[in-house]
Scaffold this motif. Sequence first.
Motif, PDB file in Angstrom:
ATOM      1  N   TYR A  80       0.746  -1.158  -0.284  1.00 30.53           N
ATOM      2  CA  TYR A  80      -0.190   0.054   0.057  1.00 30.53           C
ATOM      3  C   TYR A  80       1.047   1.352  -0.436  1.00 30.53           C
ATOM      4  O   TYR A  80       2.051   0.872   0.208  1.00 30.53           O
ATOM      5  CB  TYR A  80      -1.011   0.452   1.430  1.00 30.53           C
ATOM      6  N   ARG A  81       0.359   2.340  -0.513  1.00 32.00           N
ATOM      7  CA  ARG A  81       1.144   3.724  -0.582  1.00 32.00           C
ATOM      8  C   ARG A  81       0.324   4.713  -0.087  1.00 32.00           C
ATOM      9  O   ARG A  81      -0.916   4.314   0.036  1.00 32.00           O
ATOM     10  CB  ARG A  81       1.703   4.150  -1.565  1.00 32.00           C
ATOM     11  N   LEU A  82       1.111   5.786   0.445  1.00 34.07           N
ATOM     12  CA  LEU A  82       0.851   6.990   1.592  1.00 34.07           C
ATOM     13  C   LEU A  82      -0.191   7.888   0.534  1.00 34.07           C
ATOM     14  O   LEU A  82      -2.002   7.721   0.133  1.00 34.07           O
ATOM     15  CB  LEU A  82       0.926   8.193   2.355  1.00 34.07           C
ATOM     16  N   VAL A  83       0.490   8.203  -1.387  1.00 36.25           N
ATOM     17  CA  VAL A  83      -0.727   8.433  -1.819  1.00 36.25           C
ATOM     18  C   VAL A  83      -0.953   7.605  -3.206  1.00 36.25           C
ATOM     19  O   VAL A  83      -0.042   6.646  -3.904  1.00 36.25           O
ATOM     20  CB  VAL A  83       0.764   9.592  -2.704  1.00 36.25           C
ATOM     21  N   ASP A  84      -2.479   7.154  -3.079  1.00 39.94           N
ATOM     22  CA  ASP A  84      -2.827   6.050  -3.647  1.00 39.94           C
ATOM     23  C   ASP A  84      -3.058   6.901  -5.094  1.00 39.94           C
ATOM     24  O   ASP A  84      -3.984   7.414  -5.497  1.00 39.94           O
ATOM     25  CB  ASP A  84      -4.209   6.427  -3.129  1.00 39.94           C
ATOM     26  N   GLU A  85      -2.403   5.981  -6.100  1.00 38.50           N
ATOM     27  CA  GLU A  85      -2.244   6.895  -7.256  1.00 38.50           C
ATOM     28  C   GLU A  85      -2.232   5.673  -8.317  1.00 38.50           C
ATOM     29  O   GLU A  85      -2.070   4.102  -7.880  1.00 38.50           O
ATOM     30  CB  GLU A  85      -1.013   7.249  -7.662  1.00 38.50           C
ATOM     31  N   LEU A  86      -2.712   5.428  -9.445  1.00 38.01           N
ATOM     32  CA  LEU A  86      -2.932   4.386  -9.954  1.00 38.01           C
ATOM     33  C   LEU A  86      -1.389   3.723 -10.690  1.00 38.01           C
ATOM     34  O   LEU A  86      -0.887   4.663 -11.101  1.00 38.01           O
ATOM     35  CB  LEU A  86      -3.611   4.026 -11.024  1.00 38.01           C
ATOM     36  N   PRO A  87      -1.300   2.803 -10.244  1.00 37.64           N
ATOM     37  CA  PRO A  87       0.494   2.396 -11.272  1.00 37.64           C
ATOM     38  C   PRO A  87       0.007   2.291 -12.986  1.00 37.64           C
ATOM     39  O   PRO A  87      -0.694   1.788 -13.431  1.00 37.64           O
ATOM     40  CB  PRO A  87       0.950   0.883 -10.325  1.00 37.64           C
ATOM     41  N   LYS A  88       1.105   3.009 -13.447  1.00 42.18           N
ATOM     42  CA  LYS A  88       1.659   2.733 -14.967  1.00 42.18           C
ATOM     43  C   LYS A  88       1.972   0.977 -15.354  1.00 42.18           C
ATOM     44  O   LYS A  88       2.307   0.160 -14.393  1.00 42.18           O
ATOM     45  CB  LYS A  88       2.337   4.059 -15.323  1.00 42.18           C
ATOM     46  N   LEU A  89       1.037   0.954 -16.586  1.00 45.99           N
ATOM     47  CA  LEU A  89       1.347  -0.787 -17.031  1.00 45.99           C
ATOM     48  C   LEU A  89       3.140  -0.890 -17.037  1.00 45.99           C
ATOM     49  O   LEU A  89       3.118  -1.903 -17.247  1.00 45.99           O
ATOM     50  CB  LEU A  89       0.239  -1.225 -18.408  1.00 45.99           C
ATOM     51  N   GLU A  90       3.528   0.092 -17.523  1.00 40.61           N
ATOM     52  CA  GLU A  90       4.761   0.184 -18.115  1.00 40.61           C
ATOM     53  C   GLU A  90       5.158  -0.241 -17.196  1.00 40.61           C
ATOM     54  O   GLU A  90       6.632  -1.160 -16.719  1.00 40.61           O
ATOM     55  CB  GLU A  90       5.276   1.233 -18.345  1.00 40.61           C
ATOM     56  N   ASP A  91       4.933   0.132 -15.194  1.00 42.73           N
ATOM     57  CA  ASP A  91       5.736  -0.287 -14.388  1.00 42.73           C
ATOM     58  C   ASP A  91       5.742  -1.210 -13.676  1.00 42.73           C
ATOM     59  O   ASP A  91       7.040  -2.301 -13.012  1.00 42.73           O
ATOM     60  CB  ASP A  91       5.530   1.085 -12.883  1.00 42.73           C
ATOM     61  N   MET A  92       4.528  -1.920 -14.323  1.00 39.84           N
ATOM     62  CA  MET A  92       4.103  -3.292 -13.911  1.00 39.84           C
ATOM     63  C   MET A  92       4.319  -4.638 -14.799  1.00 39.84           C
ATOM     64  O   MET A  92       4.145  -5.539 -14.957  1.00 39.84           O
ATOM     65  CB  MET A  92       2.450  -3.604 -13.539  1.00 39.84           C
ATOM     66  N   GLN A  93       5.625  -4.002 -15.892  1.00 39.52           N
ATOM     67  CA  GLN A  93       5.808  -4.839 -17.093  1.00 39.52           C
ATOM     68  C   GLN A  93       4.644  -5.412 -17.776  1.00 39.52           C
ATOM     69  O   GLN A  93       4.729  -6.737 -17.880  1.00 39.52           O
ATOM     70  CB  GLN A  93       6.708  -5.883 -16.270  1.00 39.52           C
ATOM     71  N   ILE A  94       3.814  -4.959 -18.235  1.00 46.64           N
ATOM     72  CA  ILE A  94       2.199  -5.683 -19.282  1.00 46.64           C
ATOM     73  C   ILE A  94       2.161  -4.301 -20.494  1.00 46.64           C
ATOM     74  O   ILE A  94       2.854  -2.526 -20.868  1.00 46.64           O
ATOM     75  CB  ILE A  94       1.054  -4.970 -18.291  1.00 46.64           C
ATOM     76  N   ARG A  95       2.204  -5.035 -21.139  1.00 45.55           N
ATOM     77  CA  ARG A  95       1.870  -4.324 -22.947  1.00 45.55           C
ATOM     78  C   ARG A  95       0.600  -3.390 -22.418  1.00 45.55           C
ATOM     79  O   ARG A  95      -0.415  -4.162 -21.520  1.00 45.55           O
ATOM     80  CB  ARG A  95       2.193  -5.458 -23.408  1.00 45.55           C
ATOM     81  N   ARG A  96       0.751  -2.622 -23.033  1.00 47.56           N
ATOM     82  CA  ARG A  96      -0.068  -1.531 -23.370  1.00 47.56           C
ATOM     83  C   ARG A  96      -1.035  -1.713 -24.704  1.00 47.56           C
ATOM     84  O   ARG A  96      -0.113  -1.911 -25.696  1.00 47.56           O
ATOM     85  CB  ARG A  96       0.626   0.054 -23.052  1.00 47.56           C
ATOM     86  N   LEU A  97      -1.838  -1.614 -24.164  1.00 42.77           N
ATOM     87  CA  LEU A  97      -3.079  -1.979 -25.847  1.00 42.77           C
ATOM     88  C   LEU A  97      -3.899  -0.845 -25.984  1.00 42.77           C
ATOM     89  O   LEU A  97      -5.104  -1.188 -26.785  1.00 42.77           O
ATOM     90  CB  LEU A  97      -3.951  -3.123 -25.282  1.00 42.77           C
ATOM     91  N   PHE A  98      -4.277   0.688 -24.993  1.00 41.10           N
ATOM     92  CA  PHE A  98      -4.969   1.572 -25.558  1.00 41.10           C
ATOM     93  C   PHE A  98      -3.601   2.247 -25.376  1.00 41.10           C
ATOM     94  O   PHE A  98      -2.658   2.791 -24.647  1.00 41.10           O
ATOM     95  CB  PHE A  98      -5.696   1.340 -24.744  1.00 41.10           C
ATOM     96  N   PRO A  99      -3.768   3.658 -26.369  1.00 42.76           N
ATOM     97  CA  PRO A  99      -2.877   4.905 -26.034  1.00 42.76           C
ATOM     98  C   PRO A  99      -2.860   5.169 -24.522  1.00 42.76           C
ATOM     99  O   PRO A  99      -3.047   5.335 -23.657  1.00 42.76           O
ATOM    100  CB  PRO A  99      -3.832   6.535 -26.969  1.00 42.76           C
ATOM    101  N   ASN A 100      -1.303   5.962 -24.574  1.00 44.40           N
ATOM    102  CA  ASN A 100      -1.299   6.838 -23.369  1.00 44.40           C
ATOM    103  C   ASN A 100      -1.540   7.698 -22.988  1.00 44.40           C
ATOM    104  O   ASN A 100      -2.909   8.368 -24.089  1.00 44.40           O
ATOM    105  CB  ASN A 100       0.314   6.899 -23.734  1.00 44.40           C
ATOM    106  N   PRO A 101      -1.909   7.973 -21.456  1.00 43.80           N
ATOM    107  CA  PRO A 101      -3.123   9.639 -21.436  1.00 43.80           C
ATOM    108  C   PRO A 101      -2.305  10.732 -22.305  1.00 43.80           C
ATOM    109  O   PRO A 101      -3.218  12.327 -21.961  1.00 43.80           O
ATOM    110  CB  PRO A 101      -2.802   9.742 -20.227  1.00 43.80           C
ATOM    111  N   GLU A 102      -0.684  10.591 -22.031  1.00 41.18           N
ATOM    112  CA  GLU A 102       0.097  11.570 -22.353  1.00 41.18           C
ATOM    113  C   GLU A 102      -0.516  11.942 -24.370  1.00 41.18           C
ATOM    114  O   GLU A 102      -0.635  12.809 -24.995  1.00 41.18           O
ATOM    115  CB  GLU A 102       1.368  11.780 -22.340  1.00 41.18           C
ATOM    116  N   ASP A 103      -0.572  10.933 -24.727  1.00 39.62           N
ATOM    117  CA  ASP A 103      -0.863  10.826 -26.428  1.00 39.62           C
ATOM    118  C   ASP A 103      -2.483  10.709 -27.117  1.00 39.62           C
ATOM    119  O   ASP A 103      -2.655  10.520 -28.160  1.00 39.62           O
ATOM    120  CB  ASP A 103      -0.399   9.421 -27.002  1.00 39.62           C
ATOM    121  N   ARG A 104      -3.134  10.958 -26.085  1.00 39.96           N
ATOM    122  CA  ARG A 104      -4.433  10.819 -26.021  1.00 39.96           C
ATOM    123  C   ARG A 104      -5.569  12.226 -27.222  1.00 39.96           C
ATOM    124  O   ARG A 104      -5.537  11.227 -27.895  1.00 39.96           O
ATOM    125  CB  ARG A 104      -5.575   9.897 -25.413  1.00 39.96           C
TER     126      ARG A 104
END
Length: 239
Positions: A80-104
Amino acid sequence: MEEELVQQSSSTWPPPPPFWQAFTPENIARIEKSRQQQAEREGVEDASNVRLHDLPRELRALQPPLEPADGEWRVFGDKYRLVDELPKLEDMQIRRLFPNPEDRDRDGKHFDRALILKRLAKSLLLNFLELMGLFAINPEAAQDKITDIRDMFINFHHLINEYRPHQARESLISMMQAQLDRTRAETNAIRDAKDKTERIMEGLGSLKFGDELVGDSTPQKDPWATQREVWASALADIS
């Protein structure tokens, strides 16, 4: 003894930690007294925020630990984290299948989550059918397909979690609107009761008491006039 350890390790919730035995009335009174003395030495008014050092072993469990320096801690094996943030798929070593939030929205188009979720759901069904075919033909080659299905499920869940802040705002708006509607309904009920009471009071003001009509402006006969006439005639006869 071995059976007891097996039951503890296989239970859903582990037994309480042994330091609960330190929370006795005597120990609580001792640590409160020590905090008060430390606060007086430091000139602090609120003794509950004072941290004590070199506590006896039986009192260490009564003082809450400091916040983790890195903002992370573990409970029952989960991080658990004090700052509850949604981890990125890249940090979990998961292939992203939809656009990044920065590129949408770079091309000015709206990112349609519903459309992406529908595509992922259809892809999951198709890949599941392909997985069943691989199990029938070549089970050893099914591992790559299982990995693809896993990535699709995680992307699907991740995309839903990105919608959680909006869902929380909409839920809060709905709760506040319901509270506002309830307050307005109660206010209208109070106003209706007030109007009904005023109508009842006006009706009571027009009721007759005896031979008189309350609020009637027509002259009424004096109830003592007859008696005065009788006394006047009696006195006249006497004289």
